[in-house]
Design a protein around this motif. Sequence first.
Motif, PDB file in Angstrom:
ATOM      1  N   TYR A  46       0.952  -1.012  -0.025  1.00 16.02           N
ATOM      2  CA  TYR A  46       0.327  -0.181  -0.152  1.00 16.02           C
ATOM      3  C   TYR A  46       0.717   1.096  -0.302  1.00 16.02           C
ATOM      4  CZ  TYR A  46      -2.903   3.761   1.803  1.00 16.02           C
ATOM      5  OH  TYR A  46      -3.885   4.803   1.992  1.00 16.02           O
ATOM      6  N   ASP A  47       0.421   1.917  -0.985  1.00 21.76           N
ATOM      7  CA  ASP A  47       1.067   3.495  -0.910  1.00 21.76           C
ATOM      8  C   ASP A  47       0.045   4.012  -0.902  1.00 21.76           C
ATOM      9  OD1 ASP A  47       2.464   5.871  -1.980  1.00 21.76           O
ATOM     10  OD2 ASP A  47       4.285   4.324  -2.566  1.00 21.76           O
ATOM     11  N   SER A  48       0.085   5.965  -0.006  1.00 26.64           N
ATOM     12  CA  SER A  48      -0.732   6.452   0.351  1.00 26.64           C
ATOM     13  C   SER A  48      -1.171   6.921  -0.819  1.00 26.64           C
ATOM     14  CB  SER A  48      -0.205   6.809   2.016  1.00 26.64           C
ATOM     15  OG  SER A  48       0.702   7.483   1.252  1.00 26.64           O
ATOM     16  N   GLU A  49       0.055   7.474  -1.552  1.00 28.61           N
ATOM     17  CA  GLU A  49       0.158   8.200  -2.956  1.00 28.61           C
ATOM     18  C   GLU A  49      -0.261   7.824  -3.799  1.00 28.61           C
ATOM     19  OE1 GLU A  49       2.669  10.782  -3.680  1.00 28.61           O
ATOM     20  OE2 GLU A  49       4.032  10.623  -1.730  1.00 28.61           O
ATOM     21  N   ALA A  50      -1.868   7.958  -4.545  1.00 25.50           N
ATOM     22  CA  ALA A  50      -2.525   7.025  -5.446  1.00 25.50           C
ATOM     23  C   ALA A  50      -1.824   7.155  -6.928  1.00 25.50           C
ATOM     24  CB  ALA A  50      -3.772   7.594  -5.440  1.00 25.50           C
ATOM     25  N   SER A  51      -1.146   7.669  -7.042  1.00 26.73           N
ATOM     26  CA  SER A  51       0.240   7.498  -7.940  1.00 26.73           C
ATOM     27  C   SER A  51       1.138   6.803  -8.318  1.00 26.73           C
ATOM     28  CB  SER A  51       0.042   8.932  -8.288  1.00 26.73           C
ATOM     29  OG  SER A  51       1.263   9.950  -7.945  1.00 26.73           O
ATOM     30  N   ILE A  91       1.533   0.663  -7.955  1.00 22.24           N
ATOM     31  CA  ILE A  91       2.778  -1.462  -7.812  1.00 22.24           C
ATOM     32  C   ILE A  91       2.288  -1.916  -8.908  1.00 22.24           C
ATOM     33  CG2 ILE A  91       3.079  -2.932  -6.821  1.00 22.24           C
ATOM     34  CD1 ILE A  91       2.484  -1.861  -4.008  1.00 22.24           C
ATOM     35  N   SER A  92       3.609  -2.201 -10.036  1.00 28.21           N
ATOM     36  CA  SER A  92       3.095  -2.844 -11.250  1.00 28.21           C
ATOM     37  C   SER A  92       3.698  -3.870 -11.273  1.00 28.21           C
ATOM     38  CB  SER A  92       4.504  -1.892 -12.324  1.00 28.21           C
ATOM     39  OG  SER A  92       5.671  -1.953 -11.923  1.00 28.21           O
ATOM     40  N   LYS A  93       4.064  -4.682 -10.233  1.00 28.73           N
ATOM     41  CA  LYS A  93       4.948  -5.723  -9.934  1.00 28.73           C
ATOM     42  C   LYS A  93       5.020  -6.239  -8.444  1.00 28.73           C
ATOM     43  CE  LYS A  93       8.679  -7.744 -11.867  1.00 28.73           C
ATOM     44  NZ  LYS A  93       8.914  -7.639 -13.686  1.00 28.73           N
ATOM     45  N   ILE A  94       4.334  -7.677  -7.884  1.00 25.85           N
ATOM     46  CA  ILE A  94       5.305  -8.440  -7.057  1.00 25.85           C
ATOM     47  C   ILE A  94       6.036  -9.919  -7.725  1.00 25.85           C
ATOM     48  CG2 ILE A  94       4.666  -9.211  -5.128  1.00 25.85           C
ATOM     49  CD1 ILE A  94       2.270  -7.557  -4.248  1.00 25.85           C
ATOM     50  N   GLU A  95       7.536  -9.464  -7.421  1.00 25.71           N
ATOM     51  CA  GLU A  95       7.333 -11.320  -7.415  1.00 25.71           C
ATOM     52  C   GLU A  95       8.215 -11.532  -5.768  1.00 25.71           C
ATOM     53  OE1 GLU A  95      10.844 -10.002 -11.172  1.00 25.71           O
ATOM     54  OE2 GLU A  95      10.409  -8.953  -9.446  1.00 25.71           O
ATOM     55  N   LEU A  96       8.231 -13.011  -5.488  1.00 25.83           N
ATOM     56  CA  LEU A  96       8.585 -14.029  -4.728  1.00 25.83           C
ATOM     57  C   LEU A  96      10.145 -14.274  -4.900  1.00 25.83           C
ATOM     58  CD1 LEU A  96       7.694 -14.441  -2.232  1.00 25.83           C
ATOM     59  CD2 LEU A  96       7.073 -16.677  -3.159  1.00 25.83           C
ATOM     60  N   ILE A  97      10.754 -14.280  -4.640  1.00 24.59           N
ATOM     61  CA  ILE A  97      12.649 -14.418  -4.657  1.00 24.59           C
ATOM     62  C   ILE A  97      13.312 -15.235  -3.626  1.00 24.59           C
ATOM     63  CG2 ILE A  97      15.209 -13.733  -5.529  1.00 24.59           C
ATOM     64  CD1 ILE A  97      12.847 -12.258  -7.314  1.00 24.59           C
ATOM     65  N   SER A  98      13.609 -16.482  -4.043  1.00 27.98           N
ATOM     66  CA  SER A  98      14.204 -17.468  -3.871  1.00 27.98           C
ATOM     67  C   SER A  98      15.669 -17.805  -3.601  1.00 27.98           C
ATOM     68  CB  SER A  98      13.197 -18.792  -4.065  1.00 27.98           C
ATOM     69  OG  SER A  98      11.866 -18.760  -3.736  1.00 27.98           O
ATOM     70  N   PHE A 148       0.299  -6.237 -11.550  1.00 23.69           N
ATOM     71  CA  PHE A 148      -0.746  -5.291 -10.695  1.00 23.69           C
ATOM     72  C   PHE A 148      -0.778  -3.475 -11.633  1.00 23.69           C
ATOM     73  CE2 PHE A 148       0.356  -7.912  -7.254  1.00 23.69           C
ATOM     74  CZ  PHE A 148      -0.882  -8.981  -6.776  1.00 23.69           C
ATOM     75  N   SER A 149      -1.570  -2.645 -10.944  1.00 27.26           N
ATOM     76  CA  SER A 149      -1.936  -1.735 -11.106  1.00 27.26           C
ATOM     77  C   SER A 149      -2.560  -0.827 -10.382  1.00 27.26           C
ATOM     78  CB  SER A 149      -2.554  -1.537 -12.522  1.00 27.26           C
ATOM     79  OG  SER A 149      -2.355   0.206 -12.869  1.00 27.26           O
ATOM     80  N   SER A 150      -1.960  -0.906  -8.813  1.00 25.23           N
ATOM     81  CA  SER A 150      -2.422  -0.106  -7.458  1.00 25.23           C
ATOM     82  C   SER A 150      -1.974   0.359  -7.271  1.00 25.23           C
ATOM     83  CB  SER A 150      -4.014  -0.969  -8.138  1.00 25.23           C
ATOM     84  OG  SER A 150      -4.482  -0.703  -6.685  1.00 25.23           O
ATOM     85  N   ASN A 151      -1.869   1.172  -6.382  1.00 20.60           N
ATOM     86  CA  ASN A 151      -1.415   1.573  -5.321  1.00 20.60           C
ATOM     87  C   ASN A 151      -1.654   1.479  -3.632  1.00 20.60           C
ATOM     88  OD1 ASN A 151      -3.875   3.256  -4.805  1.00 20.60           O
ATOM     89  ND2 ASN A 151      -2.856   4.098  -3.575  1.00 20.60           N
ATOM     90  N   ASN A 152      -3.059   0.390  -4.032  1.00 23.52           N
ATOM     91  CA  ASN A 152      -3.112  -0.922  -2.742  1.00 23.52           C
ATOM     92  C   ASN A 152      -3.640  -2.291  -2.462  1.00 23.52           C
ATOM     93  OD1 ASN A 152      -4.162  -1.852  -0.275  1.00 23.52           O
ATOM     94  ND2 ASN A 152      -5.771  -0.367  -0.628  1.00 23.52           N
ATOM     95  N   VAL A 153      -3.032  -3.046  -3.334  1.00 21.92           N
ATOM     96  CA  VAL A 153      -2.516  -4.644  -3.274  1.00 21.92           C
ATOM     97  C   VAL A 153      -2.447  -5.513  -2.373  1.00 21.92           C
ATOM     98  CG1 VAL A 153      -1.740  -3.763  -5.926  1.00 21.92           C
ATOM     99  CG2 VAL A 153      -0.398  -5.023  -4.190  1.00 21.92           C
ATOM    100  N   SER A 154      -3.466  -6.463  -3.084  1.00 18.46           N
ATOM    101  CA  SER A 154      -3.013  -8.477  -2.207  1.00 18.46           C
ATOM    102  C   SER A 154      -2.971  -9.436  -3.148  1.00 18.46           C
ATOM    103  CB  SER A 154      -4.511  -8.229  -1.355  1.00 18.46           C
ATOM    104  OG  SER A 154      -5.487  -8.372  -2.072  1.00 18.46           O
TER     105      SER A 154
END
Length: 392
Positions: free
Chosen positions: A327-332, A335-342, A353-359
């Motif tokens: 979550y980023d309080s600035e709407a602009s 978040i474009s990508k989440i990766e799980l690194i191993s 993704f394409s939002s400031n609030n993702v899960s």
Amino acid sequence: MVRILPMEVLASGNSISTSHSVYLTGLVANTTYHFTVQSTNLSSLSSTSSDYTFTTLSSTPPNKDYNFYFGQLHSHTSNSDGQGTYSSAYTYARDTAKLDFFAITDHSNNFDNYTDWTKSQEWANMKNTANSFNKDGVFAAIAGFEMTWSNGTGHMNTFNTEWFESRLTTGMNLQTYYNKIAADTGSISQWNHPGTKFGDFNNFGYYSAATDKAIKLIEVGNGAGVPGSSSYYPSYSYYTTALDKGWHVAPSNNQDNHSTNWGTSNDCRTVILATSLTRKNVFEAIRNLRVYASEDKDLEISFSINNSIMGSTLSNPSTLNISITGYDSEASDTISKIELISDGGIVSASKIFSSNNVSWNPQLASKYKYYYVRITEKDGNIAVTAPIWTGK
């Protein structure tokens, strides 16, 4: 108490119930259990299920009692090779940069009486000034020092000690220093800006369980410039190398300020998760690796596996139930990508993704020794979390 509802196990012969419920008590929190189910009908026909697992919840749900605190753990004043006084640095970090926690870490070889900390007035003044600015619930002021070898070994910050050490002390090499910080069980150390310029701590050698408990942080970003500029030094690959060599460390991102812009030279932050803002809780969070590094000044990240928060070690589960939020309080600031690194830096899972609030809640088979989260924002800023180790 856990209620198990296994799948159908027998559907032939005389009619019997194909749904069974068993209530279990006395189970241990945050533990994976295996079970099979056997059923027999009136004709003595029996069937046994495959092996199934379930993981009990943590006694304290992850993040329920934690707040996000943003700060900096690497900076300098005119008492070494920076500018300004101790008081001006703490004041600026608190009032202008609005940091929650802030550490001054002047080079120990620049202190007066640098080979005898008990006689150093500058060291005493730093600690006293930090104490005067430290206020629970408002601002955690920290006094530390930077141990700097000039032979390519590397630089390290150390916190929460009565003493400081200097490279000018006879025989003070990396192994000797590791022995010293390991002997002081209250100390906390950080590897600073690993790389070819200053050193990589002899390729992160000299591992021992005692030293592993003393070194808690590694800078994945360092410098006063904005990310992507020539005065910003990313070192994400060295983080992976240290993890692959068995070290249990969390990532940090610090500006290493040498000018009077403590905390405002860029938007990079070290973020800790703690129950409240005190110096003690900052250190407790670092010791337990509830830490992530962000190139964005207000990005909040939660990461847990099987209800265990970042920094945890699991008991070799077969299945990983992963929970990630950003979550980023600035709407602009989307978040474009989440990766799980191993292990080895492999991307074991990713999602766009394409939002400031993702899960994101993927479920994976447990294959690797550790997993950490890397978030990339649309503007290119990166954040990485502490790992969760599987216990493999």
